[in-house]
Design an enzyme around this catalytic site. Sequence first.
Site, PDB file in Angstrom:
ATOM      1  N   PRO A 167     -13.755 -12.149  -9.297  1.00 18.65           N
ATOM      2  CA  PRO A 167     -14.052 -11.249 -10.162  1.00 18.65           C
ATOM      3  C   PRO A 167     -13.228 -11.208 -11.868  1.00 18.65           C
ATOM      4  O   PRO A 167     -13.427 -10.138 -12.379  1.00 18.65           O
ATOM      5  CB  PRO A 167     -13.765 -10.232  -9.608  1.00 18.65           C
ATOM      6  CG  PRO A 167     -13.449 -10.094  -8.239  1.00 18.65           C
ATOM      7  CD  PRO A 167     -12.925 -11.680  -7.659  1.00 18.65           C
TER       8      PRO A 167
ATOM      9  N   ASP B 123     -17.211 -20.131 -17.978  1.00 19.16           N
ATOM     10  CA  ASP B 123     -18.091 -18.386 -18.015  1.00 19.16           C
ATOM     11  C   ASP B 123     -17.760 -17.893 -18.618  1.00 19.16           C
ATOM     12  O   ASP B 123     -16.356 -17.626 -18.927  1.00 19.16           O
ATOM     13  CB  ASP B 123     -19.114 -18.545 -17.046  1.00 19.16           C
ATOM     14  CG  ASP B 123     -19.879 -18.869 -16.260  1.00 19.16           C
ATOM     15  OD1 ASP B 123     -19.879 -19.943 -17.069  1.00 19.16           O
ATOM     16  OD2 ASP B 123     -20.462 -18.804 -14.874  1.00 19.16           O
TER      17      ASP B 123
ATOM     18  N   LYS C  93     -20.263 -19.774 -24.577  1.00 18.49           N
ATOM     19  CA  LYS C  93     -20.208 -19.557 -24.990  1.00 18.49           C
ATOM     20  C   LYS C  93     -21.222 -20.704 -26.307  1.00 18.49           C
ATOM     21  O   LYS C  93     -22.089 -20.344 -27.833  1.00 18.49           O
ATOM     22  CB  LYS C  93     -18.913 -19.425 -26.722  1.00 18.49           C
ATOM     23  CG  LYS C  93     -18.598 -18.413 -27.667  1.00 18.49           C
ATOM     24  CD  LYS C  93     -16.700 -19.198 -27.762  1.00 18.49           C
ATOM     25  CE  LYS C  93     -16.284 -17.222 -27.934  1.00 18.49           C
ATOM     26  NZ  LYS C  93     -14.050 -18.562 -28.162  1.00 18.49           N
TER      27      LYS C  93
ATOM     28  N   GLY D  67     -16.905 -17.700 -11.932  1.00 16.02           N
ATOM     29  CA  GLY D  67     -17.001 -16.130 -11.883  1.00 16.02           C
ATOM     30  C   GLY D  67     -17.667 -15.581 -10.415  1.00 16.02           C
ATOM     31  O   GLY D  67     -18.710 -15.917  -9.865  1.00 16.02           O
TER      32      GLY D  67
ATOM     33  N   ASP E  84     -18.157 -15.966  -6.847  1.00 12.19           N
ATOM     34  CA  ASP E  84     -18.738 -17.071  -5.842  1.00 12.19           C
ATOM     35  C   ASP E  84     -19.882 -17.819  -7.171  1.00 12.19           C
ATOM     36  O   ASP E  84     -21.139 -17.032  -7.088  1.00 12.19           O
ATOM     37  CB  ASP E  84     -18.758 -16.816  -4.329  1.00 12.19           C
ATOM     38  CG  ASP E  84     -19.578 -17.752  -3.693  1.00 12.19           C
ATOM     39  OD1 ASP E  84     -18.506 -18.560  -2.966  1.00 12.19           O
ATOM     40  OD2 ASP E  84     -20.838 -18.823  -3.568  1.00 12.19           O
TER      41      ASP E  84
ATOM     42  N   ILE F 287     -23.334 -17.216  -5.018  1.00 10.42           N
ATOM     43  CA  ILE F 287     -23.784 -16.282  -5.211  1.00 10.42           C
ATOM     44  C   ILE F 287     -24.399 -15.735  -6.513  1.00 10.42           C
ATOM     45  O   ILE F 287     -23.675 -15.320  -6.905  1.00 10.42           O
ATOM     46  CB  ILE F 287     -23.137 -15.098  -4.590  1.00 10.42           C
ATOM     47  CG1 ILE F 287     -22.295 -15.385  -3.124  1.00 10.42           C
ATOM     48  CG2 ILE F 287     -23.774 -14.007  -4.393  1.00 10.42           C
ATOM     49  CD1 ILE F 287     -23.295 -14.982  -1.902  1.00 10.42           C
TER      50      ILE F 287
ATOM     51  N   MET G 188     -25.794  -7.157 -11.531  1.00  8.36           N
ATOM     52  CA  MET G 188     -27.003  -7.641 -12.861  1.00  8.36           C
ATOM     53  C   MET G 188     -27.510  -6.157 -12.538  1.00  8.36           C
ATOM     54  O   MET G 188     -29.398  -6.023 -12.935  1.00  8.36           O
ATOM     55  CB  MET G 188     -27.437  -8.887 -12.929  1.00  8.36           C
ATOM     56  CG  MET G 188     -26.656  -9.806 -13.196  1.00  8.36           C
ATOM     57  SD  MET G 188     -27.082 -11.126 -12.920  1.00  8.36           S
ATOM     58  CE  MET G 188     -27.874 -12.035 -11.608  1.00  8.36           C
TER      59      MET G 188
HETATM   60  N1  SAH Z   1     -21.470 -15.606  -9.095  1.00  9.87           N
HETATM   61  C1  SAH Z   1     -20.774 -13.955  -9.443  1.00  9.87           C
HETATM   62  C2  SAH Z   1     -22.153 -12.932  -9.959  1.00  9.87           C
HETATM   63  C3  SAH Z   1     -22.659 -13.817 -11.070  1.00  9.87           C
HETATM   64  S1  SAH Z   1     -23.983 -12.501 -11.451  1.00  9.87           S
HETATM   65  C4  SAH Z   1     -20.122 -13.264  -8.139  1.00  9.87           C
HETATM   66  O1  SAH Z   1     -20.162 -14.143  -7.513  1.00  9.87           O
HETATM   67  O2  SAH Z   1     -19.334 -12.160  -8.376  1.00  9.87           O
HETATM   68  C5  SAH Z   1     -22.578 -11.517 -12.790  1.00  9.87           C
HETATM   69  C6  SAH Z   1     -22.978 -10.169 -11.592  1.00  9.87           C
HETATM   70  O3  SAH Z   1     -22.324 -10.013 -11.236  1.00  9.87           O
HETATM   71  C7  SAH Z   1     -22.909  -9.114 -13.190  1.00  9.87           C
HETATM   72  O4  SAH Z   1     -23.825  -8.456 -13.931  1.00  9.87           O
HETATM   73  C8  SAH Z   1     -22.711  -8.158 -12.514  1.00  9.87           C
HETATM   74  O5  SAH Z   1     -23.183  -7.347 -11.828  1.00  9.87           O
HETATM   75  C9  SAH Z   1     -21.809  -8.836 -10.926  1.00  9.87           C
HETATM   76  N2  SAH Z   1     -20.366  -8.367 -11.641  1.00  9.87           N
HETATM   77  C10 SAH Z   1     -19.204  -9.650 -11.815  1.00  9.87           C
HETATM   78  N3  SAH Z   1     -17.826 -10.164 -11.952  1.00  9.87           N
HETATM   79  C11 SAH Z   1     -18.268  -8.090 -11.909  1.00  9.87           C
HETATM   80  C12 SAH Z   1     -16.859  -7.397 -11.545  1.00  9.87           C
HETATM   81  N4  SAH Z   1     -15.352  -7.836 -11.959  1.00  9.87           N
HETATM   82  N5  SAH Z   1     -17.055  -5.715 -11.401  1.00  9.87           N
HETATM   83  C13 SAH Z   1     -18.029  -5.555 -11.738  1.00  9.87           C
HETATM   84  N6  SAH Z   1     -19.222  -6.565 -11.403  1.00  9.87           N
HETATM   85  C14 SAH Z   1     -18.618  -7.983 -11.973  1.00  9.87           C
END
Ligand code: SAH
Length: 477
Positions: free
Chosen positions: A240, A263, A285, A316, A318, A321, A396
């Site tokens: 994250p 990303d 971008k 970001g 996993d 997910i 999201m």
């Molecule tokens: N694959 C990512 C999720 C991508 S969807 C994962 O597994 O975490 C993008 C959403 O993930 C964002 O809108 C938010 O809801 C959440 N997210 C990702 N990073 C975050 C963070 N550092 N703090 C809070 N929410 C986060």
Amino acid sequence: MHLFPLFADLSGRRVLIVGGGTVAERKAALLLGAGAQVDVVAAELTSLFGRWIEAGKVQRRADTFGEEQLDACWLAVAATNDRALNARVAAAATARRIFVNVVDDPPLCTFQVPSIVDRSPLMIAVSTGGAAPMLARLARERIETLFDHSWGTLAALLERARARIRARYAALPARRRFYETLLRGPVMRLAAAQRFEEAQAALDAELNGFASTGDKSQHASLEAQPLPEHGSVTLIGAGPGDPGLITLNALRALNEADVILHDRLVSAEVLDLARRDAERIDVGKIVGKHHTPQARINELMLAEARKGRRVVRVKGGDAFIFGRGGEEIEYLREHGIRYSIVPGITAAIACAAYAGIPLTHRDHAQSVRFATAHRRRSEGDADALTAHGETLSVYMGVAEAEPLRERLLAEGWPAATPFAIVENGTRPEQRVVLGTLAELVERVQMHRVHAPALLIVGAVAALAAQNHWFAAAPLDR
Ligand code: SAH
């Protein structure tokens, strides 16, 4: 002190250890691993020593040290907590020109035991010559992260093929090139994926491919050419934001990358860990703010891999997910590109931990669900977001707080159910906003919550107020 580095063959050779405690035990374990015949001298022995003796691996010479015990030995170790006795062992061994190590007493040593990274048969040893053993240990830890266990597998494969490799690549530069490309090719990748037989077959294919080309002169000209390179894609979840939350395997992949496609959600600190000369492409971008065709990212991955480059696709959290990782590997598979996947810590897990919210709890929550407020337009409202006695984490969700609240209330969640929003989770600027479902929309607006933010709904969310430990205190009004 400037030491001569040495790897000694102790197999079947006698080594004397004076001392029977845990320190002596660690040295004995290393020596036994190298096939040495270990003699121990001590009044008291640990239970592990007892078992080694019972199994015939270690021989107990006596209760007390006598110089004559050294006579049949190649090496000696003094590991008692009696400094005078250690010194006596060292003097007697040195007089006989037997190398001796005195644990934690460099001036008395004629050899030192390095810190090691063991990927047998590959063995990496580190020493500061006693100047700063802790520094050697720290260096060892760094090295440990750089070499995963597949190096051992690879070394074992190569050991068996050594004569054939020498015959095939007689000239040193050609052999070197062969080994270099091997590290980047399918043999290494198969070893890393724990597919030994296929790795062996791939190595045979590399060697045989050149063997079948016939006469010697042709062979010689082929030696000058490097092997064809193989591109690949590693899909990694970078967590994250806090760079400490990536895995060792992700770090290794970043260290080996030729090109990195990432990303917007991937933090700069994480990208800083990557190999310096890796090319970085921010696909966030490229695709702009709107939902750009995933197709463009797919094509880019494919084109880079087909150039023979090691592509690292960083996402970001996993990749599986809400990360579209599934679609990307499907595409790679269809186009015959090899891939591997490194899981990451998903936002729900990380945000919960950094806000002090246990996602499951014996009293409050028996299950947890990862959901998204985002849905494809074609989908109906059919799937319920919740069940009770459950923790719900919504990705999201903040931009759609209003419809989300309506949906949750309509599905029977009481308006008094606690929520926590974690904005910029695990980053220094993390904020946590608390409240009840009834207040969700107002709180989001009042605190101007923005993405990335994760919504956690359920009884456990309220625990953030008392469990908070990271960054700013939760905002609860
Ligand atoms: N694959 C990512 C999720 C991508 S969807 C994962 O597994 O975490 C993008 C959403 O993930 C964002 O809108 C938010 O809801 C959440 N997210 C990702 N990073 C975050 C963070 N550092 N703090 C809070 N929410 C986060």
